[in-house]
Design an enzyme around this catalytic site. Structure first.
Site, PDB file in Angstrom:
ATOM      1  N   ARG A 162      47.862  23.816  67.715  1.00  0.00           N
ATOM      2  CA  ARG A 162      48.240  24.980  66.916  1.00  0.00           C
ATOM      3  C   ARG A 162      47.990  24.755  65.425  1.00  0.00           C
ATOM      4  NH1 ARG A 162      46.890  29.164  66.753  1.00  0.00           N
ATOM      5  NH2 ARG A 162      47.177  29.109  69.005  1.00  0.00           N
TER       6      ARG A 162
ATOM      7  N   ASP B 259      39.198  46.172  34.033  1.00  0.00           N
ATOM      8  CA  ASP B 259      40.305  46.424  34.951  1.00  0.00           C
ATOM      9  C   ASP B 259      40.389  47.887  35.380  1.00  0.00           C
ATOM     10  OD1 ASP B 259      42.598  45.799  36.440  1.00  0.00           O
ATOM     11  OD2 ASP B 259      43.909  46.365  34.789  1.00  0.00           O
TER      12      ASP B 259
ATOM     13  N   LYS C 240      45.327  34.889  44.137  1.00  0.00           N
ATOM     14  CA  LYS C 240      46.223  35.481  45.136  1.00  0.00           C
ATOM     15  C   LYS C 240      46.015  34.777  46.479  1.00  0.00           C
ATOM     16  CE  LYS C 240      46.244  39.877  42.671  1.00  0.00           C
ATOM     17  NZ  LYS C 240      45.860  41.302  42.676  1.00  0.00           N
TER      18      LYS C 240
ATOM     19  N   LYS D  23      45.506  38.695  29.657  1.00  0.00           N
ATOM     20  CA  LYS D  23      45.754  39.953  30.353  1.00  0.00           C
ATOM     21  C   LYS D  23      46.618  40.864  29.482  1.00  0.00           C
ATOM     22  CE  LYS D  23      45.645  39.786  34.802  1.00  0.00           C
ATOM     23  NZ  LYS D  23      45.972  39.611  36.236  1.00  0.00           N
TER      24      LYS D  23
ATOM     25  N   GLU E 209      40.900  40.445  29.761  1.00  0.00           N
ATOM     26  CA  GLU E 209      40.999  41.689  30.516  1.00  0.00           C
ATOM     27  C   GLU E 209      40.997  42.866  29.540  1.00  0.00           C
ATOM     28  OE1 GLU E 209      43.776  42.480  34.113  1.00  0.00           O
ATOM     29  OE2 GLU E 209      44.828  43.258  32.360  1.00  0.00           O
TER      30      GLU E 209
END
Length: 298
Positions: free
Chosen positions: A118, A235, A153, A185, A214
């Site tokens: 597994r 963006d 992410k 950002k 960004e």
């Protein structure tokens, strides 16, 4: 872990010691404090030896075979067994595979094969799913200059493996973490008093670190480039606005389209002239590739 597996991991850009830690933690998670597979111990004699095939149950792109090999090779060490498992890889990472293809064979004590099953399949299926999804994006961008990028992410603890799977699928890695590239950002711009001010502060504090900025408008894009930025994240811009930015910036910076992109619009976005499409879904939303372990019948 065998020397061959360590070599394959290094060739893939993976640290064998880090892979060992990931594999060991995953096996311990399955085995518990007693380091025991109660079902296999109860049903299979300690002396029984078998061969099993790792088999694709769906079409896709395989990634993570050396990682799966590490699981089978380390399971004896983790459980305290004196015997080992021998792994023979049949396929290679990055290859397209079809339902029914044998990807690898493993031979050793049957208890160890089933104890490792597994954990090996979880990692291999996850990585192959990321590679398969990435290949769909790479195919959609074929014929354009644009490349598909991953993001941060990722699954905690599996970032290196998932980013490798992106590479195996034909994608490109962005920064590994917060340490190897700066990304200015919206919140950084707000806190610093504007895009140019934020860029200058990062460049002054870390002159050797790549800086990505960004931007949300053509005006911001031009401001960032004039401040010295050579990599812009565009963006949540539609195709028309992307073309405007490409026209205004030219070749003064690399341009990355980001935010809410889908395969349905990939070709249209690439046609605007951007260099990259950033897709968080490569690692946060890829379905696994179904892969199984089949013991050979005597």
């Amino acid at each position: 872990m065998s020397e061959e597996t360590e070599w394959l991991l290094r060739a893939a850009g993976l640290d064998p010691d880090r892979v060992r830690r990931v594999v060991t933690d995953a096996l311990v998670e399955d085995l518990g404090p007693a380091f025991l597979d109660v079902t296999s111990v109860a049903t299979i004699p300690d002396s029984q030896v078998d061969t099993a095939d790792v088999v694709a149950r769906a079409d896709g792109v395989v990634a993570g075979l050396p990682v799966a090999a590490a699981v089978f090779e380390l399971v004896g060490e983790v459980t305290g067994a004196s015997s080992t498992v021998v792994v023979s890889l049949v396929a290679h990472d990055g290859e397209r595979v079809a339902h029914g293809d044998v990807l690898a064979t493993v031979t050793g004590p049957t208890r160890l094969l089933l104890t490792a099953e597994r954990t090996a399949l979880n990692l291999l299926s996850r990585m192959s799913g990321v590679a398969t999804h990435t290949r769909a994006w790479a195919d959609a961008l074929a014929g354009t200059k644009a490349m598909v990028l991953d993001t941060r992410k990722t699954t905690p603890g599996l970032r290196a493996l998932e980013k490798y799977a992106v590479r195996a699928g034909g994608g490109t890695n962005k920064r590994m973490g917060l340490h190897d590239a700066a990304m200015v950002k919206d919140n950084h711009k707000l806190a610093a008093g504007g895009v140019a001010a934020a860029f200058r502060r990062v460049r002054a504090a870390f002159p050797e670190v790549p800086v990505q900025v960004e931007v949300d408008t053509v005006v911001e894009a031009v401001e960032a480039v004039e401040a010295g930025a050579d990599f812009l994240l565009l963006d949540n811009m539609g195709a028309e606005l992307l073309r405007e930015v490409v026209g205004a910036v030219g070749d003064r910076a690399e341009l990355e389209a980001t935010g809410g992109l889908t395969l349905a619009v990939a070709a249209e976005v690439a046609a605007t002239g951007v260099d990259y499409l950033s897709v968080g879904a490569l690692t946060h939303s890829s379905a696994i590739l179904d892969i199984a372990l089949d013991l050979r019948a005597e």
